[in-house]
Design a protein around this motif. Sequence first.
Motif, PDB file in Angstrom:
ATOM      1  N   ALA A   7      17.328 -26.873 -28.939  1.00 25.93           N
ATOM      2  CA  ALA A   7      16.754 -28.060 -29.593  1.00 25.93           C
ATOM      3  C   ALA A   7      15.789 -27.670 -30.701  1.00 25.93           C
ATOM      4  CB  ALA A   7      16.054 -28.944 -28.561  1.00 25.93           C
ATOM      5  N   ILE A  49      16.778 -29.996 -33.989  1.00 20.72           N
ATOM      6  CA  ILE A  49      16.005 -31.204 -34.283  1.00 20.72           C
ATOM      7  C   ILE A  49      15.955 -31.431 -35.794  1.00 20.72           C
ATOM      8  CG2 ILE A  49      13.637 -32.105 -34.304  1.00 20.72           C
ATOM      9  CD1 ILE A  49      13.438 -31.027 -31.401  1.00 20.72           C
ATOM     10  N   LEU A  76      17.288 -35.262 -32.370  1.00 22.49           N
ATOM     11  CA  LEU A  76      18.336 -34.437 -32.970  1.00 22.49           C
ATOM     12  C   LEU A  76      18.822 -35.083 -34.256  1.00 22.49           C
ATOM     13  CD1 LEU A  76      20.321 -33.380 -29.778  1.00 22.49           C
ATOM     14  CD2 LEU A  76      18.523 -32.122 -30.986  1.00 22.49           C
TER      15      LEU A  76
END
Length: 152
Positions: free
Chosen positions: A121, A125, A143
């Motif tokens: 992540a 992101i 995201l």
Amino acid sequence: MIKIVKILKKNSAFIFQMAQFSSKPTASEVLTAYLMQCNEPPWTSYFVKYRSVKDDQFGMSNFNWKVGSSNYQILRTGCFPYIKYHCSRRRVEDLGVSDKFMRAIKVVNLGIPCLLYGLAATQLIRHTEIVHTTKGPVTIYFLLPEHKGSHH
């Protein structure tokens, strides 16, 4: 010593205010504030950094959360350096068995998939928003940007 106590008593309100100002909001306050800020959307999915909040929902994986006139079914997991929330507006259900099952899976897997999800992540992101709390603004991460009010 007596002089120090007198000074502390005299300034205790100020010291208390400073302590409150410097403290972080709870993860549950950020959750509630964001859902209210978005006018109780049908769903949302976001990350918040552990270091930005007090994790008052530690150990909770699947639970109901009341906000305004809505109930949300929350899927929550720690994925260092974040806590991930997926929120769906749904009727209240007993999620106890599901919550225990999800916690057991995390323990059996030693949290490794959650850690890998968090590390991935950090690279995936693409969007942030500010949530306004009683302890100040908190940045949450996505995201992708969400279309507010859209269904799954």
